[in-house]
Each structure stands twice: as C-alpha cells, then as structure tokens.
Scaffold this motif. Structure first.
Motif, PDB file in Angstrom:
ATOM      1  N   SER A 129       0.878  -1.381   0.089  1.00  0.00           N
ATOM      2  CA  SER A 129       0.054  -0.117   0.081  1.00  0.00           C
ATOM      3  C   SER A 129       0.928   1.347  -0.126  1.00  0.00           C
ATOM      4  N   GLU A 130       0.307   2.184  -0.502  1.00  0.00           N
ATOM      5  CA  GLU A 130       1.152   3.545  -0.886  1.00  0.00           C
ATOM      6  C   GLU A 130       1.189   4.253   0.773  1.00  0.00           C
ATOM      7  N   PHE A 131       1.712   5.513   0.425  1.00  0.00           N
ATOM      8  CA  PHE A 131       1.937   6.159   1.804  1.00  0.00           C
ATOM      9  C   PHE A 131       0.604   6.911   2.021  1.00  0.00           C
ATOM     10  N   LEU A 132       0.270   7.368   3.418  1.00  0.00           N
ATOM     11  CA  LEU A 132      -0.622   8.183   3.750  1.00  0.00           C
ATOM     12  C   LEU A 132       0.138   9.372   3.947  1.00  0.00           C
ATOM     13  N   MET A 133      -0.226  10.579   3.405  1.00  0.00           N
ATOM     14  CA  MET A 133       0.311  11.738   3.789  1.00  0.00           C
ATOM     15  C   MET A 133      -0.534  12.641   4.689  1.00  0.00           C
ATOM     16  N   VAL A 134      -0.284  13.676   5.264  1.00  0.00           N
ATOM     17  CA  VAL A 134      -0.788  14.412   6.228  1.00  0.00           C
ATOM     18  C   VAL A 134      -0.871  16.205   5.734  1.00  0.00           C
ATOM     19  N   ASP A 135      -1.770  16.750   6.262  1.00  0.00           N
ATOM     20  CA  ASP A 135      -1.915  18.026   6.003  1.00  0.00           C
ATOM     21  C   ASP A 135      -0.276  18.811   5.991  1.00  0.00           C
ATOM     22  N   GLY A 136       0.189  19.307   5.053  1.00  0.00           N
ATOM     23  CA  GLY A 136       1.573  19.729   4.927  1.00  0.00           C
ATOM     24  C   GLY A 136       2.668  18.734   4.337  1.00  0.00           C
ATOM     25  N   GLY A 137       2.036  17.515   3.767  1.00  0.00           N
ATOM     26  CA  GLY A 137       2.941  16.773   3.364  1.00  0.00           C
ATOM     27  C   GLY A 137       3.295  15.518   3.935  1.00  0.00           C
ATOM     28  N   LYS A 138       4.664  15.302   4.170  1.00  0.00           N
ATOM     29  CA  LYS A 138       4.840  13.946   4.864  1.00  0.00           C
ATOM     30  C   LYS A 138       5.022  14.225   6.408  1.00  0.00           C
TER      31      LYS A 138
END
Ligand code: AMP
Ligand code: ZN
Length: 462
Positions: free
Chosen positions: A261-270
């Motif tokens: 599975s691909e990455f989860l990003m959050v507000d503001g990127g990594k």
C-alpha cells in the motif's frame, strides 16, 4: 469474474489462485513496537484488514498472521534511552497497538507472533544459509547474507547490484535502495545492546530485522504461502531481503503475491514529529474523530494511491458515514430486515466486480452510495417493493461487514427495556408478528432501534 491483484513482484494485475483451494495464507508485517503506531501505519493495517474481510466475504478461509517486531535497532535504542527493559517497552506499545486496533474496528489477526519468541527458528534459518554458502560470518560474531550468491536479488524492487563492491555490508536494518549491500542476518553483541542477546553457534547477539519475518512467516504459514503485504517502504530492503533469505534457505518459492500500500500523507506533506503533523489514534480520538470516519478516510482512496489524511476532512467524513447509519435506520423502519431472503440487488454485482478488481474501493464506494441514493428516493416516493427492501438490507450488511462505516454505539439498557426485548422475543417465537411489531414501535418511540439478525434481535440507539 475472479479476484485480481496487482502483484508487486510482477508489476501487473493477475488472477488470484490460492495454493490450497478455498484457503489463503496471509502475512502482514506488523508494528515495530518502540512507539505508538501513527495514522500512516494504520493506513497499511486498514488496507490489510479490508483485504482479509473481502477474501473472507468471497468464501476463503484466511489465516492472517501479523508479527510484532519486538526486537530491532529502534526498540533496543528506545528501551536503553528510557532506562527500562526491552520487554517493558515493547509490552507497553503492543498493548497500545491492540487498543487502537480494536477501537478502529479492525478484525484481529489469527496470530500475532513476537520476534523474541521465534529466535530458535531464526538461528536454524541462518545455519541453513551458512551451510549452503549464502551467508558468511564476521569476527565480531555477526553473520551476513551475500547478496551476490542469489541471482534473483533485486527482482522485487528492480535494483541493480552490479554497482555493489563485493563484500560491502550494512549492519543497520534500514538503508538506501541506491546502496544494496550484504545485510546482517545476525548482529554480534555490542555494549549498546545491554542485556539484549541470545546465544547462537557463532556467538551471542540478536537477529537482523529481515530474518525475523522470514522465520515467523514460515513458522505460521509454511515455507511457501499465498500473500505477503506491507507498506511501500517495506519493499526495500525488508521484503527484498526476506525473499533472498527464505528462497535460499528452503530452495522453494517463498510468496506468490506481494501487495504494497502507498503512503498516507497529512496536511503539510510528509508526516513528521518536527512538523507537528504526526497523528496517533489517541490524538484523533481526543479531537473527536469517530472510528468510522477514520475508516472512511483510510479506505476511500485506492490502496496503491497516496492519500491525504486531513483534520479538515473530519466534518465531511463524519457526514458521509452518518448517511450509511441513517440508511440502515430507514431500512429498519421499513422492516427491510424482515424481507431479506438472501437475494442481492443488481448494484451488488457491480460492487463485487469493482472490489475484485484489485480492491478498487473508490469505485466500489461510488456504486454503493449511488445505490443508497436510489433506494432513498424510492422510499421518499414510497415506490419500493418488499423484495427490493430485502435485497437492499442484504447489500447494506455485506457492505458494512467490509467497510465498517455504521456507527456502533456503546450503551447500557435499563431493566424495563430488557423486559420489553424479552417480551418481543417471546412474541416472535410465537409467531405473533403484530405484537412483535408493536413492541418494536414502542421501543422506537423511546429512542431504541431493534433489528432482527441471523443471531437474533439486536438493539441500538436511534
Ligand atoms: P513499522 O511499525 O515502522 O514497522 O511500520 C508498520 C507498517 O506501517 C509497515 O507496513 C509500513 O510500511 C507502514 N507505514 C509506515 N509509515 C506509513 C505511511 N506514512 N503510510 C502508509 N504506511 C506506512
Ligand atoms: Zn516484516
């Protein structure tokens, strides 16, 4: 249509054919219990949960094994920094992990082997690799895997090992894809390891991270099994190294299908602690997120696409899952549960095809929400048959057994309500539908919803 998965090893979608008919052996790399798991970790674990639920729905008996990495570079470092034992540290975070998992309504795995319980198995694997000439010992009691001895090394991640200077090696568990090197199967004891260490024929030490998963997976699922999952960051070096160790030790193929599975990003990127955008499940609970709305945010994107987790999406995701709970309520009010005879609506076939197409959740959700809209308008216009209601009920239940969006509310019921429920149960046993219906209505007026399931009547708050 049979189920298709995008196999990272082949870089294409293929039909899934289990090794043993009707059964699936599923290994998912579990948490490294040196800290709280974050929402990114749970993106991967939630995808694995969805995969298991869908395979189970299709009728497979899934044996899901999720390991607990309770000894590695990170756990040892953190325990030593806190001045506590490795066991105290890893027990603390394993307990937190299990609480989060349950709160997020994830189904428990069939087993959670701990690395520290599988050391003898790891030693045996390393012995075999040494005997067969795939590994070599160093003076400090460490043992390394010689990546040049395995011609298939790099097949999963398409790396070229020609640039590696013979004998270049790395003792850390994680390193860069651009620098493939011989990696540690066993790390000779160092002072910084404190009292963490096990005796092995080549000296006291501890296992490398990669051999842990090779040992625990084959212990639970056999040397050759169906599906192995993890996040994309696990592909190199972890999974590449697992393949090398396992195939060289056993001489057999290791895993048929690799899913990442691909990455989860959050507000503001990594996500990063320094940016302050690093969410634990307990943080989200405090912010008022419900497990269902988190499930929605994690499952609405396809598992092979990056997704963005945002605090700003709280309201929207709550609203979306609420619509599913409302739909359930509306169906119950129209006695849909009483009309179900195991038939599904047409929309279910489309939903199923989409899920079978490499778990295409965005399209499967679109199908379900479109269906919900259609049934709601039919209910508005009071133009719906009992058969349609029954089929809608079946579809909703399957849908929720996969996605888990319907809000579960914990509550206690008073003695009076309990008595009403018993009375209704008795009425149903006597086939006195009029009385059972009237009790249901009176309970509804008092704020309760009673639904009839295959396991008897269930009550929830309206
Ligand atoms: P760890 O506890 O670091 O061993 O990671 C547990 C799982 O979470 C692994 O399968 C990782 O690939 C996965 N993972 C870590 N960070 C993320 C992220 N930001 N998004 C999705 N998966 C992640
Ligand atoms: Zn692993």
């Amino acid at each position: 249509m049979s189920i298709q998965f995008y196999n990272s090893l082949k870089r294409e979608k293929e039909n899934f054919v289990p090794i043993e008919e009707g059964k699936v052996g599923l290994y998912t790399c579990g948490p490294t219990v040196y800290d709280f798991a974050h929402i990114g970790n749970f993106r991967t674990f939630m995808f694995e949960d969805l995969l298991k639920r869908w395979l189970t729905h299709l009728g497979y008996r899934v044996n899901h094994v999720m390991n607990i990495t309770d000894v590695d570079d990170k756990t040892i470092k953190k325990a030593s920094a806190e001045g506590i034992s490795l066991l105290d540290l890893t027990t603390r975070y394993t307990d937190h992990f299990m609480i989060d998992l349950e709160w997020l309504k994830m189904l428990p795995a069939n087993s959670y082997p701990k690395a520290t319980n599988a050391i003898p198995k790891m030693i045996k694997l390393i012995e075999r690799l040494l005997e067969k000439g795939f590994a070599y010992q160093e003076r400090d009691g460490s043992v390394y895997f010689n990546i040049r001895s395995f011609p298939d090394y790099g097949r999963l991640t398409h790396i070229d090992i020609k640039a590696q200077k013979q004998g270049d090696r790395v003792s850390e568990d994680e390193y860069d894809k651009d620098a493939p090197q011989d990696f540690a199967l066993w790390k000779g004891w160092k002072e910084s390891d404190g009292n963490v260490g096990w005796d092995a024929p080549w000296g006291k030490g501890r296992p490398g991270w990669h051999i842990e998963c090779s040992a625990m997976s084959s212990d639970a699922l056999g040397d050759h099994f169906d599906i192995h999952c993890g996040g994309v960051d696990n592909m190199f070096p972890h999974h590449e190294n697992e393949i090398a160790q396992s195939q060289c030790a056993t001489g057999e193929p290791f895993v048929n299908v690799w899913l990442h599975s691909e990455f989860l990003m959050v507000d503001g990127g990594k996500m990063s602690k320094s940016l302050g955008n690093f969410y634990r499940i307990s943080d989200l609970r405090e912010l008022g997120f419900s497990p269902e709305s988190i499930r929605y945010q994690l499952l609405a994107g396809h598992y092979r696409s990056k997704i963005l987790f945002s605090l700003d999406k709280k309201h929207e995701s709550e609203r979306i899952v609420q619509r599913v709970s409302d739909f359930q309520l509306r169906l119950i009010e129209n006695n849909a549960d009483q009309f179900s005879v195991g038939l599904f609506p047409e929309a279910y076939s489309e939903f199923k095809n989409r899920m079978n197409n490499d778990l295409d959740t965005p399209r499967a959700l679109a199908t379900f929400f479109e269906f919900m809209k259609k049934i709601n308008s039919k209910l508005d216009e009071q133009k719906i048959s009992e058969m349609e209601l029954g089929a809608a009920w079946e579809f909703l239940n399957v849908f929720d057994s996969i996605f888990g969006f319907i809000q579960s509310n914990d509550f206690e019921i008073s003695q009076e309500i309990e008595e009403q429920l018993n009375k209704r149960n008795q009425a149903r046993l006597n086939k006195n539908w009029a009385e059972s219906d009237s009790i249901r209505k009176s309970l509804h007026k008092k704020g309760w919803i009673v639904e009839d399931t295959h396991d008897g009547q269930k009550i929830k708050k309206a």
